[in-house]
Write a protein that holds these residues in place. Structure first.
Motif, PDB file in Angstrom:
ATOM      1  N   PRO A  21     -21.985  61.214 -62.350  1.00  0.00           N
ATOM      2  CA  PRO A  21     -21.466  62.588 -62.289  1.00  0.00           C
ATOM      3  C   PRO A  21     -20.578  62.768 -61.054  1.00  0.00           C
ATOM      4  CG  PRO A  21     -23.849  62.555 -62.676  1.00  0.00           C
ATOM      5  CD  PRO A  21     -23.450  61.161 -62.310  1.00  0.00           C
ATOM      6  N   HIS A  22     -19.793  63.815 -61.056  1.00  0.00           N
ATOM      7  CA  HIS A  22     -18.935  64.119 -59.916  1.00  0.00           C
ATOM      8  C   HIS A  22     -19.763  64.889 -58.895  1.00  0.00           C
ATOM      9  CE1 HIS A  22     -14.794  65.737 -58.371  1.00  0.00           C
ATOM     10  NE2 HIS A  22     -15.518  65.165 -57.432  1.00  0.00           N
ATOM     11  N   TYR A  23     -20.348  64.144 -57.942  1.00  0.00           N
ATOM     12  CA  TYR A  23     -21.195  64.767 -56.942  1.00  0.00           C
ATOM     13  C   TYR A  23     -20.345  65.440 -55.871  1.00  0.00           C
ATOM     14  CZ  TYR A  23     -24.788  61.659 -58.892  1.00  0.00           C
ATOM     15  OH  TYR A  23     -25.647  61.004 -59.727  1.00  0.00           O
ATOM     16  N   ASP A  24     -20.810  66.599 -55.385  1.00  0.00           N
ATOM     17  CA  ASP A  24     -20.171  67.263 -54.265  1.00  0.00           C
ATOM     18  C   ASP A  24     -20.369  66.427 -53.002  1.00  0.00           C
ATOM     19  OD1 ASP A  24     -19.040  69.915 -53.091  1.00  0.00           O
ATOM     20  OD2 ASP A  24     -20.784  69.454 -51.831  1.00  0.00           O
ATOM     21  N   ALA A  25     -19.374  66.432 -52.111  1.00  0.00           N
ATOM     22  CA  ALA A  25     -19.425  65.604 -50.901  1.00  0.00           C
ATOM     23  C   ALA A  25     -20.639  65.942 -50.039  1.00  0.00           C
ATOM     24  CB  ALA A  25     -18.147  65.770 -50.094  1.00  0.00           C
ATOM     25  N   LYS A  26     -21.003  67.226 -49.958  1.00  0.00           N
ATOM     26  CA  LYS A  26     -22.159  67.612 -49.148  1.00  0.00           C
ATOM     27  C   LYS A  26     -23.462  67.129 -49.785  1.00  0.00           C
ATOM     28  CE  LYS A  26     -19.890  71.615 -47.061  1.00  0.00           C
ATOM     29  NZ  LYS A  26     -19.873  73.086 -46.874  1.00  0.00           N
ATOM     30  N   MET A  79     -28.788  53.455 -55.478  1.00  0.00           N
ATOM     31  CA  MET A  79     -29.262  52.887 -56.739  1.00  0.00           C
ATOM     32  C   MET A  79     -30.293  53.785 -57.402  1.00  0.00           C
ATOM     33  SD  MET A  79     -29.308  48.783 -56.071  1.00  0.00           S
ATOM     34  CE  MET A  79     -29.131  48.478 -57.822  1.00  0.00           C
ATOM     35  N   LEU A  80     -31.108  54.480 -56.589  1.00  0.00           N
ATOM     36  CA  LEU A  80     -32.116  55.372 -57.157  1.00  0.00           C
ATOM     37  C   LEU A  80     -31.515  56.698 -57.613  1.00  0.00           C
ATOM     38  CD1 LEU A  80     -35.052  54.804 -54.625  1.00  0.00           C
ATOM     39  CD2 LEU A  80     -34.935  54.016 -56.990  1.00  0.00           C
ATOM     40  N   THR A  81     -30.693  57.303 -56.769  1.00  0.00           N
ATOM     41  CA  THR A  81     -30.159  58.633 -57.070  1.00  0.00           C
ATOM     42  C   THR A  81     -29.194  58.603 -58.252  1.00  0.00           C
ATOM     43  OG1 THR A  81     -30.364  59.184 -54.716  1.00  0.00           O
ATOM     44  CG2 THR A  81     -29.036  60.655 -56.073  1.00  0.00           C
ATOM     45  N   THR A  82     -28.387  57.561 -58.338  1.00  0.00           N
ATOM     46  CA  THR A  82     -27.440  57.457 -59.449  1.00  0.00           C
ATOM     47  C   THR A  82     -28.060  56.821 -60.683  1.00  0.00           C
ATOM     48  OG1 THR A  82     -26.644  55.276 -58.733  1.00  0.00           O
ATOM     49  CG2 THR A  82     -25.528  57.217 -57.822  1.00  0.00           C
ATOM     50  N   ALA A  88     -21.572  50.606 -51.685  1.00  0.00           N
ATOM     51  CA  ALA A  88     -22.571  51.492 -52.275  1.00  0.00           C
ATOM     52  C   ALA A  88     -22.269  52.954 -51.954  1.00  0.00           C
ATOM     53  CB  ALA A  88     -23.963  51.112 -51.768  1.00  0.00           C
ATOM     54  N   ILE A  89     -21.915  53.237 -50.703  1.00  0.00           N
ATOM     55  CA  ILE A  89     -21.599  54.615 -50.313  1.00  0.00           C
ATOM     56  C   ILE A  89     -20.344  55.105 -51.034  1.00  0.00           C
ATOM     57  CG2 ILE A  89     -20.876  56.073 -48.376  1.00  0.00           C
ATOM     58  CD1 ILE A  89     -22.687  54.397 -46.578  1.00  0.00           C
ATOM     59  N   ALA A  90     -19.316  54.239 -51.118  1.00  0.00           N
ATOM     60  CA  ALA A  90     -18.089  54.604 -51.832  1.00  0.00           C
ATOM     61  C   ALA A  90     -18.378  54.871 -53.310  1.00  0.00           C
ATOM     62  CB  ALA A  90     -17.051  53.495 -51.679  1.00  0.00           C
ATOM     63  N   TYR A  91     -19.278  54.073 -53.890  1.00  0.00           N
ATOM     64  CA  TYR A  91     -19.656  54.280 -55.299  1.00  0.00           C
ATOM     65  C   TYR A  91     -20.309  55.651 -55.487  1.00  0.00           C
ATOM     66  CZ  TYR A  91     -22.257  53.719 -59.662  1.00  0.00           C
ATOM     67  OH  TYR A  91     -22.779  53.898 -60.917  1.00  0.00           O
ATOM     68  N   PHE A  92     -21.115  56.068 -54.513  1.00  0.00           N
ATOM     69  CA  PHE A  92     -21.772  57.370 -54.582  1.00  0.00           C
ATOM     70  C   PHE A  92     -20.721  58.485 -54.615  1.00  0.00           C
ATOM     71  CE2 PHE A  92     -26.039  59.243 -52.900  1.00  0.00           C
ATOM     72  CZ  PHE A  92     -26.104  60.067 -54.006  1.00  0.00           C
ATOM     73  N   PHE A  93     -19.672  58.340 -53.820  1.00  0.00           N
ATOM     74  CA  PHE A  93     -18.635  59.367 -53.752  1.00  0.00           C
ATOM     75  C   PHE A  93     -17.684  59.320 -54.947  1.00  0.00           C
ATOM     76  CE2 PHE A  93     -19.728  59.684 -49.227  1.00  0.00           C
ATOM     77  CZ  PHE A  93     -19.605  61.053 -49.023  1.00  0.00           C
ATOM     78  N   PHE A  94     -17.322  58.110 -55.384  1.00  0.00           N
ATOM     79  CA  PHE A  94     -16.216  57.972 -56.348  1.00  0.00           C
ATOM     80  C   PHE A  94     -16.621  57.318 -57.660  1.00  0.00           C
ATOM     81  CE2 PHE A  94     -14.382  57.609 -51.999  1.00  0.00           C
ATOM     82  CZ  PHE A  94     -13.676  58.812 -51.997  1.00  0.00           C
ATOM     83  N   GLY A  95     -17.923  57.198 -57.909  1.00  0.00           N
ATOM     84  CA  GLY A  95     -18.368  56.572 -59.150  1.00  0.00           C
ATOM     85  C   GLY A  95     -17.935  57.321 -60.395  1.00  0.00           C
TER      86      GLY A  95
END
Length: 654
Positions: free
Chosen positions: A173-178, A436-439, A155-162
């Motif tokens: 979207p391409h979210y910034d790491a911060k 799941m909520l944020t994305t 899930a965390i990897a999906y947030f970074f590299f989805g």
């Protein structure tokens, strides 16, 4: 190291573990009365305390492993064999402890700064954010295993590299790491903090209260109550398991730990009175599972449901009252039909009535106070604290059953152990729900399901049932529930299921996944205690649970079943319908109604059960007519032919 050295190290680790636990307990008590103002600092303190206790607990468990192995070797005369990778595991646990305390210490002392500056973190903030994430996941791996940790990592990897995924359904979207690290937990109000407030403000004192009850003798008392009931019904040896495990599990809210706790006493008793090993294990597993769906605790998931629905916890718990009772009734019906088929005797064990009389006031008064406070919409923390105070005070009046200091210490220690690993669980799965909520992954999955699945509410619910059971395999119930709820509840609402019923539907089947192969963790624990084959125990568990699988469908199609305490007459036919289906399912499964049934009679009763299910879900008149007609006809036929009664020996084919 020698055995005495490991025991000494274990005792040394115990000191900071108990001290940290008592300090954290005092801190949470002060916070419950409003003495803590800043939420980011408060929950940072809580997570820091849980990380410290989790790390110490990991080291203590490794000491226990060595002590147990050395004791076994000395008893059997065999050479001592250390489990694989012991020292790497010990070093890993020590590093996880140190890293988590350093990382959360940094977050705690910079909590206000991190909250106000998010997501514009410095490079130093990000380093400690990564250290916090890695160390909490390491502790989760130690205590909850690789499967859950792997799901959270994905899930965390999906947030970074989805954003690299080509499928538009999963593209992000391409979210910034911060920005991502802010939502993982560095911002002190998302991610790891997402469910930490439930752990700190709701479950903490209720879990310790449950452990205190066990420490002052409540387990023995409820098992005696079960014996008293078992003296009056066929197959009564199952009474202590059904009543004792049901009551204890409703307080503890955890199925597997309850199987281990009560099964050591109930399973041998059932085997002694004629139950097969697999059936004895199955009864204990299904009875212990009741605790996760029976008020007032309902495991951890009920607090999460209340959070999702933005409703008081007690309202959610009361809504589960009738379905929870129907679950216990369904299990009881299955046991009675099985016992009648195999002509199992009533229980003849001696009942310690004096124990019941001396301990029952402690349980009723403290438990009643907890319920009264919850019904008055007081916080679960306040209710749990009063439960602890009353239970400890009244235990002094139990005469010869007054608990020894050692038992009280063990109860407190068990409470700190449970609250540590369960709080760690809620902290660790926070990023999973946050992703799941944020994305908006959950909303997109629901839209896709509505678009591609057939336009039939019953078929869609059956699909949701299968998904819930699959996702629940091998995962703790709260985790399985969160995954399924975030993925499927929006979809279920789109097909017309009320929000409360939708959450409870997926929650029930997440609970049932502890009984369904190939994982079935509750069944696995029960099978080991019963010295039975896992698959046979799982099959018997499924046969018992067949009476309960209809309950989620029942409250979806008859919402009045979740209207407690505001009941109307509409609940009467709904309950009667569920009971009729439960009876027909058990009769068809075990082949007994007034007498042992032959194959065609069981088949006809099975058809009646199917008619009842479609009557409940589709509501058409002819399905009701089919259920009633078949039941009346078969009852007349069996009454006329009752002289053919044949007692089936235990172990005969069913």
């Amino acid at each position: 190291m020698s055995l005495s050295s490991w025991k000494r190290l274990r005792a040394i680790i115990d000191v900071p573990f108990i001290a940290a636990g008592l300090l954290l307990t005092a801190y949470i008590a002060f916070s419950a009365f409003g003495y803590v103002k800043n939420s980011s600092e408060h929950y940072s303190n809580f997570i820091l305390g849980i990380c410290l206790m989790s790390g110490l607990l990991a080291l203590r468990n490794l000491c226990d492993e060595q002590i147990g192995n050395k004791n076994l070797a000395s008893e059997t005369g065999e050479d001592f064999h250390m489990r694989p990778f012991f020292w790497p595991r010990f070093v890993f646990a020590a590093l996880a402890l140190v890293a988590s305390v350093i990382a959360m210490g940094y977050v705690r002392f910079n909590a206000v700064h991190l909250e106000t500056s998010q997501p514009f973190f410095s490079d130093t903030d990000m380093v400690f954010g990564w250290l916090m994430t890695a160390s909490i996941l390491a502790l989760t791996f130690i205590h909850w295993g690789p499967l859950l940790t792997g799901v959270i990592c994905v899930a965390i990897a999906y947030f970074f590299f989805g954003y690299l995924i080509e499928n538009p359904l999963f593209l992000t979207p391409h979210y910034d790491a911060k920005f991502v690290m802010n939502y993982i937990g560095l911002g002190t109000n998302q991610g790891f903090y997402y469910l930490a407030q439930i752990a700190a403000d709701s479950i903490y004192f209720l879990i310790i209260y449950a452990a205190i009850l066990l420490g002052i003798g409540m387990l023995d008392m409820v098992l005696e109550v079960g014996k008293l009931t078992g003296r009056r019904i066929p197959g009564g040896a199952a009474g202590p398991a059904l009543i004792g495990s049901g009551i204890v599990a409703s307080i503890m809210g955890q199925a597997v730990s309850n199987v281990v706790l009560t099964g050591r006493l109930t399973i041998p008793m059932m085997k002694k009175y004629g139950y097969s090993p697999s059936m004895a294990g199955a009864i204990e597993a299904t009875a212990s599972t009741a605790g996760q769906i029976m008020p007032p605790i309902l495991g951890l998931a009920a607090f999460i449901i209340a959070s999702f629905l933005n409703r008081p916890y007690i309202d959610v718990a009361l809504s589960a009252m009738i379905p929870g009772l129907l679950y216990l009734v369904g299990v009881a019906i299955a046991i009675i039909v099985y016992a009648k088929r195999h002509d199992l005797p009533k229980l003849t064990e001696k009942v310690d009535k004096q124990m019941i009389l001396r301990l029952l006031p402690t349980f009723l008064v403290s438990f009643g106070a907890v319920l009264w406070l919850l019904l008055g919409y007081r916080s679960p923390a306040i209710a749990g604290m009063w439960g602890i105070i009353l239970a400890l005070a009244l235990s002094l009046l139990q005469g010869k059953y007054r608990p020894k200091a050692r038992k009280l210490y063990e109860g407190i220690e068990e409470g700190l152990y449970l609250v540590t690993i369960l709080s760690l669980l809620l902290i660790a799965i926070g990023p999973l729900g946050q992703v799941m909520l944020t994305t908006n992954l959950s909303g997109r999955l629901g839209s896709a399901l509505v678009a591609y699945l057939p336009d039939s509410q019953l078929l869609l619910l059956l699909g949701a049932m299968v998904v819930s059971l699959i996702l629940g395999m091998g995962l703790p119930t709260p985790v399985a529930y969160i995954i399924v709820a975030l993925a499927l509840v929006p979809f279920m609402q789109q097909i017309g299921v009320p929000k409360l019923q939708a959450h409870f539907f997926v929650f029930y089947f997440a609970v049932f996944s502890t009984l369904t192969p190939p994982v079935a963790v509750s069944v696995l624990a029960a099978a080991k205690l019963a010295d039975a084959r896992f698959l046979k125990t799982a099959a018997d568990s499924m046969k018992i649970a067949a009476t309960t699988f209809i309950i989620p469908f029942a409250f979806v199609f008859s919402p009045s079943l979740m209207s407690f305490p505001n009941l109307t007459w509409a609940v009467v036919p709904a309950v009667a319908e569920v009971l009729a289906i439960q009876v027909t399912v058990s009769v068809a499964a075990y082949g007994y109604l007034l007498r042992v049934l032959v194959a065609w009679e069981r088949l006809v009763i099975g058809v009646a059960a199917i008619c009842g299910f479609f009557a409940m879900t589709l509501g058409d008149y002819y399905w009701h007519a089919g259920l009633i007609g078949i039941l009346v006809t078969m009852l007349v036929w069996l009454a006329m032919t009752r002289s053919r009664q044949v007692v089936a020996p235990e172990g005969a084919a069913e």
